[in-house]
Design an enzyme around this catalytic site. Sequence first.
Site, PDB file in Angstrom:
ATOM      1  N   SER A  12       0.845  -1.201   0.000  1.00  0.00           N
ATOM      2  CA  SER A  12       0.000   0.000   0.000  1.00  0.00           C
ATOM      3  C   SER A  12       0.879   1.249   0.000  1.00  0.00           C
ATOM      4  CB  SER A  12      -0.923   0.028   1.230  1.00  0.00           C
ATOM      5  OG  SER A  12      -0.168   0.119   2.422  1.00  0.00           O
ATOM      6  N   TYR A 150       7.015   6.840  17.595  1.00  0.00           N
ATOM      7  CA  TYR A 150       7.204   6.910  16.141  1.00  0.00           C
ATOM      8  C   TYR A 150       8.388   7.825  15.820  1.00  0.00           C
ATOM      9  CZ  TYR A 150       6.162   7.943  11.224  1.00  0.00           C
ATOM     10  OH  TYR A 150       6.243   8.110   9.866  1.00  0.00           O
TER      11      TYR A 150
END
Length: 260
Positions: A12, A150
Site C-alpha cells: 500500500s 514513532y
Amino acid sequence: MSKIVWITGASSGIGEALVYEYFKAGNKLIISGRNRDELFRVKGNCQNSFNVHVLPFDLSETTTLENKAADAIRIFGKIDLLINSGGVSQRSLALETNLQTEQQIMDTNFWGTVVLSKAVVPLMIANGGGQIAVISSLVGKFGTKFRSTYAASKHALHGYFDSIRSEVYDKNIDITIICPGFIKTNVTYNALTADGKPLNKMGDAHENAMTPVECAKQIIQAISNKKEEVYIGGKETRAVLLKRFFPKLFSKKVRTAKVN
C-alpha cells in the site's frame, strides 16, 4: 540497466507506488509486507509480472528476518537496491502508551529495517556495490505530540544509517534517507493508539496531501542521484529548518498545532 529491487511495505501507499514505478522502468522486483493478499494484488497490477516475486512477512517479528533476507537473496541471486518502506505510525500520548505498543513500533520501524539491511549489505559488498534506501519521516528530524515512539524510531534510523554510511562509503554502498511529510496514504488510518489498536481514522493533512505516485517519483529521483537525505512534501518540510534555526518558535507551534 535493469536492477533487482527489494521493496518492503509494498502492499500500500508509498511502497506500492514505488513498485509500479520501478516495474515500469524494467526492473526485477521482490515485494514484501504483512498482507499476502494485498501483495498479490499489487503483483497482479503489474502486467507480465513474472519478474515480481511476493515475499510476505511481518517486520516486527525480528527473529525471522535474517531467514527472510536469505529467501529474498535466493530469488534472483542478489539485491541491488533495498528500499525499506515498511513501517507503522502512532497517535497516542507518550504517558498513556503501553510498553508493548512502543516495542512494536520500534521493532517494526527500526529493528526490522536494521536486520534486513545488515543481512543484505555484505552480499552487496561482495558483488561490488549496492544501495540502501530508508523511508524515514520529517518526524525523524523533530518530535511532535502524539508521535513520541514513532519519532524515536525514525530518529534512530537517522543515527544508525548515517553511522553505517560512514563505515561502508569505500565499499561502493550508497545510503539514502528519505523524509516524507504528509502523503495521501493510510498511514494515519493504520497508526497505533495507546493500546496497540489502529486509529481507523484518516487525518485531514494526509487526505489533502501529495499523492503516493508523486512522492514515489521524487524518491526514485533521490535514489538515482544517490542523495544522502531528502525531504518530500508540502510546506511542512519547512519545519526542519524552523526547528534548526528557531527551536523555541518551533516548540510553540508544536504545542498549539492541530493533530492529524
